[in-house]
Design a protein around this motif. Structure first.
Motif, short mmCIF file in Angstrom:
data_model
loop_
_atom_site.label_atom_id
_atom_site.label_comp_id
_atom_site.label_asym_id
_atom_site.label_seq_id
_atom_site.Cartn_x
_atom_site.Cartn_y
_atom_site.Cartn_z
N HIS A 174 -6.06 -7.26 10.24
CA HIS A 174 -4.71 -6.82 9.87
C HIS A 174 -4.65 -6.38 8.41
O HIS A 174 -4.65 -5.21 8.11
CB HIS A 174 -3.69 -7.93 10.15
CG HIS A 174 -3.55 -8.17 11.60
ND1 HIS A 174 -2.64 -7.52 12.37
CD2 HIS A 174 -4.26 -8.96 12.43
CE1 HIS A 174 -2.78 -7.90 13.63
NE2 HIS A 174 -3.75 -8.77 13.69
N GLU A 175 -4.63 -7.38 7.51
CA GLU A 175 -4.41 -7.05 6.11
C GLU A 175 -5.50 -6.12 5.55
O GLU A 175 -5.20 -5.18 4.83
CB GLU A 175 -4.31 -8.33 5.26
CG GLU A 175 -2.94 -8.99 5.32
CD GLU A 175 -2.80 -10.01 6.44
OE1 GLU A 175 -3.63 -9.97 7.38
OE2 GLU A 175 -1.87 -10.83 6.38
N LEU A 176 -6.76 -6.42 5.86
CA LEU A 176 -7.83 -5.63 5.24
C LEU A 176 -8.04 -4.28 5.93
O LEU A 176 -8.18 -3.25 5.26
CB LEU A 176 -9.15 -6.43 5.23
CG LEU A 176 -9.29 -7.47 4.13
CD1 LEU A 176 -10.54 -8.33 4.37
CD2 LEU A 176 -9.39 -6.83 2.75
N LEU A 177 -8.09 -4.28 7.25
CA LEU A 177 -8.49 -3.06 7.95
C LEU A 177 -7.37 -2.42 8.78
O LEU A 177 -7.57 -1.36 9.38
CB LEU A 177 -9.69 -3.34 8.87
CG LEU A 177 -10.96 -3.85 8.18
CD1 LEU A 177 -12.08 -4.04 9.21
CD2 LEU A 177 -11.42 -2.92 7.07
N GLY A 178 -6.19 -3.04 8.79
CA GLY A 178 -5.10 -2.56 9.63
C GLY A 178 -4.72 -1.10 9.38
O GLY A 178 -4.34 -0.38 10.30
N GLY A 179 -4.84 -0.65 8.13
CA GLY A 179 -4.48 0.73 7.81
C GLY A 179 -5.64 1.69 7.91
O GLY A 179 -5.48 2.89 7.70
N ILE A 180 -6.83 1.16 8.19
CA ILE A 180 -8.04 1.99 8.15
C ILE A 180 -8.57 2.29 9.55
O ILE A 180 -8.99 3.40 9.85
CB ILE A 180 -9.12 1.28 7.29
CG1 ILE A 180 -8.61 1.14 5.85
CG2 ILE A 180 -10.44 2.03 7.34
CD1 ILE A 180 -9.45 0.24 4.98
N PHE A 210 -2.80 2.07 3.32
CA PHE A 210 -3.68 0.89 3.42
C PHE A 210 -2.96 -0.42 3.67
O PHE A 210 -3.51 -1.30 4.32
CB PHE A 210 -4.50 0.76 2.13
CG PHE A 210 -5.53 1.85 1.96
CD1 PHE A 210 -6.54 1.99 2.89
CD2 PHE A 210 -5.46 2.72 0.89
CE1 PHE A 210 -7.50 2.99 2.75
CE2 PHE A 210 -6.40 3.72 0.75
CZ PHE A 210 -7.42 3.87 1.68
N VAL A 211 -1.78 -0.60 3.11
CA VAL A 211 -1.18 -1.94 3.07
C VAL A 211 -0.15 -2.16 4.17
O VAL A 211 -0.19 -3.16 4.88
CB VAL A 211 -0.55 -2.19 1.68
CG1 VAL A 211 0.14 -3.55 1.63
CG2 VAL A 211 -1.64 -2.10 0.59
N ILE A 212 0.77 -1.21 4.32
CA ILE A 212 1.89 -1.42 5.24
C ILE A 212 1.44 -1.61 6.69
O ILE A 212 1.93 -2.52 7.37
CB ILE A 212 2.94 -0.29 5.06
CG1 ILE A 212 3.59 -0.46 3.67
CG2 ILE A 212 4.00 -0.34 6.17
CD1 ILE A 212 4.44 0.71 3.23
N PRO A 213 0.48 -0.80 7.20
CA PRO A 213 0.08 -1.02 8.61
C PRO A 213 -0.45 -2.43 8.85
O PRO A 213 -0.21 -3.01 9.91
CB PRO A 213 -1.01 0.02 8.84
CG PRO A 213 -0.79 1.06 7.80
CD PRO A 213 -0.24 0.34 6.61
N GLY A 214 -1.14 -3.00 7.87
CA GLY A 214 -1.71 -4.34 8.04
C GLY A 214 -0.66 -5.43 8.03
O GLY A 214 -0.88 -6.52 8.56
N ILE A 215 0.48 -5.15 7.40
CA ILE A 215 1.54 -6.16 7.31
C ILE A 215 2.58 -5.95 8.41
O ILE A 215 3.06 -6.90 9.02
CB ILE A 215 2.22 -6.10 5.92
CG1 ILE A 215 1.22 -6.55 4.85
CG2 ILE A 215 3.47 -6.97 5.88
CD1 ILE A 215 1.73 -6.43 3.43
N ALA A 216 2.90 -4.68 8.67
CA ALA A 216 3.99 -4.39 9.61
C ALA A 216 3.50 -4.31 11.06
O ALA A 216 4.29 -4.43 11.98
CB ALA A 216 4.68 -3.09 9.22
N GLY A 217 2.17 -4.10 11.25
CA GLY A 217 1.65 -3.97 12.61
C GLY A 217 1.80 -5.29 13.35
O GLY A 217 1.68 -6.35 12.76
#
Lengths: 191, 213
Positions: A183-189, B200-207
């Motif tokens: 989530h935090e590390l790779l969630g956006g990648i 980088f940050v929002i998808p990891g927190i909001a997902g």
């Protein structure tokens, strides 16, 4: 200056720090421990003791990550690699006897020496991450528009933050680490 | 000390939440004067005579307000931390939605850091006075204090445990990008901060947690 001679100086400086328990050994002590003359040390490190010590910290940082990489081996994908790397790195950090001895006696100096290695560490760790991200990008696993260079920099910075200051995250708990990584590390990648 | 006992030691040595100091008017005046001195001369070169002069009072009067320079510094750090955390909480809680809350939090924190003359002078000239308190056990304690203080601001969008995670991550991002010896990424403006955080940050927190396990 040859790499070998430089390594001798840095290893000697590290040995002095370990022996004396202070980040401020003299150049004479470093010369004696490394078998390299005072004049040569000043020629290679015009900034003197502070420059040598900063470089010796960087040298030990390199060694730390080389030792870590050797333990990690290959993993099927980047997420699995990070899930293994975070707890292992945390253990290695907690096992670093000299670091903890120095943190007990000269916490401000040691933390500052390491803070000045932060960009070096991000670069080192980012370089290890980048080919893995590029491989996964070629396999179509990354979100569109992700640049491996920026992504590896982000993951390196935040992984190093977790390593040094996990806060309430328990890096020994595989479920907690899996969630952090995915989530935090790779969630956006990753897709 | 084995890794396990050391880890336990570090966990238990995290101090409790910082008590926000209640400064009386005189102490607040002394703190403001100290911060101006730090922004000009740094910590080592500031003494209580300088602070008294800056505060427009006599040395004897200043000593009635605060007992020593370390005590005044402790008050200044604690009250600045409380002030910045209050601003951060307000920025997050006042945002219209979760992504905006994260952008507002990071931009506000970055601006507080970049615009803090005393902090910037110390980072540039006496870095050990700052970095010594940002790493390892003290850094851990600070991370936990920040996350504890900001987590409730996420309550409109996230359950409590996820609010804590979001606050913790926000603190890490700011620490990793804004408190570094060399500038990395200027997150004080939305034009740079928003695309970076959205990527980088929002998808990891909001997902949703279930979607990526």
């Amino acid at each position: 200056m040859s790499t070998e001679a430089r390594t001798k100086v840095l290893a000697g400086a590290y040995e002095c720090v370990a022996a004396a328990g202070t980040t401020r050994p003299t150049i004479d002590e470093i010369a004696q421990a490394s078998g390299v003359s005072r004049a040569s040390i000043y020629r290679w490190f015009p900034g003197g003791r502070d420059e040598v010590i900063q470089a010796a910290v960087g040298w030990e940082v390199d060694n730390f990550f080389v030792r870590l990489a050797a333990k990690l081996g290959e993993q099927p994908d980047f997420a699995s690699y990070l899930e293994r790397a975070l707890p292992q790195a945390r253990h290695d950090l907690l096992d670093h006897a000299l670091l903890h001895r120095m943190l007990a006696t000269e916490p401000e100096q040691v933390s500052t020496l390491l803070a000045f290695q932060q960009e070096h560490m991000v670069e080192l760790v980012g370089l290890a991450f980048r080919p893995r991200l590029e491989r996964d990008q070629a396999a179509g696993l990354l979100r569109p528009g992700v640049e491996p260079a920026a992504a590896s920099d982000y993951v390196a910075r935040l992984a190093l933050s977790l390593l040094a200051e996990p806060g309430r995250h328990d890096l020994d708990d595989p479920v907690a680490v899996r969630r952090l990584v995915r989530h935090e590390l790779l969630g956006g990648i990753y897709l | 000390m084995t890794a396990a006992t050391l880890a336990e030691h570090l966990r238990t040595s995290i101090p409790g939440p910082l008590q926000e100091p209640v400064l009386d008017d005189q102490q607040a005046r002394a703190v403001a004067a100290l911060l101006r001195c730090l922004g000009r001369y740094g910590l080592a070169k500031t003494n209580l005579d300088d602070v008294a002069r800056e505060a427009g009072c006599s040395r004897a009067t200043l000593y009635r307000w605060v007992e020593s320079k370390p005590e005044l510094l402790r008050l200044a750090v604690a009250s600045e931390e409380a002030r910045v955390l209050g601003a951060l909480h307000g920025a997050v809680a006042g945002a219209p939605d979760l992504p905006d809350a994260i952008v507002a939090g990071v931009v506000t924190a970055s601006r507080e850091i970049a615009g803090h003359d005393a902090l910037q002078f110390l980072l540039a000239h006496e870095p050990e006075t700052v970095y010594g308190h940002l790493a390892f056990a003290e850094g851990d304690a600070l991370m936990v204090r920040i996350a504890d203080a900001i987590a409730p601001a996420f309550a409109r969008w996230l359950p409590a445990s996820d609010g804590y995670r979001a606050a913790d991550w926000l603190a890490r991002v700011v620490r990793a990008y804004c408190l570094t010896p060399q500038p990395v990424l200027d997150l004080t403006g939305e034009a740079v901060a928003r695309p970076f955080l959205e990527q980088f940050v929002i998808p990891g927190i909001a997902g949703s947690p279930e979607s990526r396990t």
